[in-house]
Design a protein around this motif. Sequence first.
Motif, PDB file in Angstrom:
ATOM      1  N   ARG A 163      -4.685   1.804  -8.275  1.00  0.00           N
ATOM      2  CA  ARG A 163      -5.085   2.055  -6.879  1.00  0.00           C
ATOM      3  C   ARG A 163      -4.014   2.854  -6.138  1.00  0.00           C
ATOM      4  O   ARG A 163      -4.220   3.207  -4.973  1.00  0.00           O
ATOM      5  N   VAL A 166       0.514  -5.503  -7.171  1.00  0.00           N
ATOM      6  CA  VAL A 166      -0.092  -4.246  -6.723  1.00  0.00           C
ATOM      7  C   VAL A 166      -0.797  -3.602  -7.917  1.00  0.00           C
ATOM      8  O   VAL A 166      -0.186  -3.387  -8.968  1.00  0.00           O
ATOM      9  N   ARG A 226       0.872  -1.186   0.000  1.00  0.00           N
ATOM     10  CA  ARG A 226       0.000   0.000   0.000  1.00  0.00           C
ATOM     11  C   ARG A 226       0.907   1.234   0.000  1.00  0.00           C
ATOM     12  O   ARG A 226       1.475   1.614   1.033  1.00  0.00           O
ATOM     13  N   ILE A 242      -1.505   4.367   3.690  1.00  0.00           N
ATOM     14  CA  ILE A 242      -0.288   3.921   3.000  1.00  0.00           C
ATOM     15  C   ILE A 242       0.790   3.575   4.024  1.00  0.00           C
ATOM     16  O   ILE A 242       0.873   4.173   5.100  1.00  0.00           O
ATOM     17  N   ASP A 295      -5.185   8.417   0.506  1.00  0.00           N
ATOM     18  CA  ASP A 295      -5.113   7.105   1.154  1.00  0.00           C
ATOM     19  C   ASP A 295      -4.350   7.240   2.466  1.00  0.00           C
ATOM     20  O   ASP A 295      -3.124   7.133   2.495  1.00  0.00           O
TER      21      ASP A 295
END
Length: 365
Positions: A245, A241, A195, A273, A270
């Motif tokens: 996104r 990944v 992420r 992360i 986000d």
Amino acid sequence: MPSYPLLMDSPPRSRPPATLASLAAEIGVSRTTVSNAYNRPDQLSPQLRARVMEAAARLGYPGPDPVARSLRTRKAGAVGLLLTEQLSYAFRDPAALAFLEGLTLECDTARVGLLLVPARPGSDDVSGVASAAVDGFVAYSMPDDDPHLHAVLSRRLPAVICDQPALRGTDLVGIDDAAAAREIAEHLVQLGHRRIGVVCMRLGRARRDGPVDLARQQQAHYHVQRHRLAGLRAGFVAAGVAWDRVPVVEQFDHSLEAGARGAAAVLAMDPGITALVATSDVLAMGAMQELARRRQRVPEDVSVTGFDGVRAALDLELTTVVQPSLEKGRQAGRLLLDPGRTARGRRVVLPTALTPGRTTAPPRI
């Protein structure tokens, strides 16, 4: 009583300024000897050159006329460095400063000057390029649609491009940006990160800050950023990944403040992360400042990586790609000033090294 005209002091007769010919006659040497004393001192003994310079000082000879010399030789004795920023940028940006040092070292060796020619983003005024009295140009990291770059090439002088863009028939010095960026992605993947967020430098000439979609990434006029984003994408996609996104935020300015703003924008997109990738060390250090302001720890809460290997980043032990910016300048100068230069379209690709530091670690559980 006779009157007499008022006698005024006559101005003293001034000696006409010495010329190269009169100086040569005065000391009994050829004009070539006098010229060599200024332009090719290695051709004279130290004693003879000292004699010429002493006589020149005594007679007030200022040295060869640079304008006349340039007309005679059709050489300006200078190299033009084209920058996509204001001139002050060359002395503020650490990577640009190292490049400038390397280029200057080669100019010193070749005994030529260096003229900085700014090409501000968004400006179409190419008069500075058109009027620059130089024998060749080094273009430093230009977008492919910059009119200043095309004005340089239209002058048909020797030219070398550093970093971007790669143009057929024009010499280039750079690195493999895509491969180096992919190493960053693979490093983070091996640590367990899935992420992530990205803060990148500007992708075009027009001012723009904010999220970047895939189309803009792939069509970026700044090829270095295009290649770095492509390398990151390849590395993360290979690990499963989904790149669509991944929040990617562009920052037009290249500064610590821009890095902080970019990090804030990524975190707004986000907040979860675990790693933040910046495409330059300057942006990475700004991002770290924003994380510290939010009381998020590096690397315990968020890992951070940069790119360039500037001294300030290495002192912070930032995980980064180290590239030889000073050597880039030297290689660009050597290509341009090579006296036997006949080939065009040469490529010099310099090595890079991923340098893990204290700013990356496995993601929090």
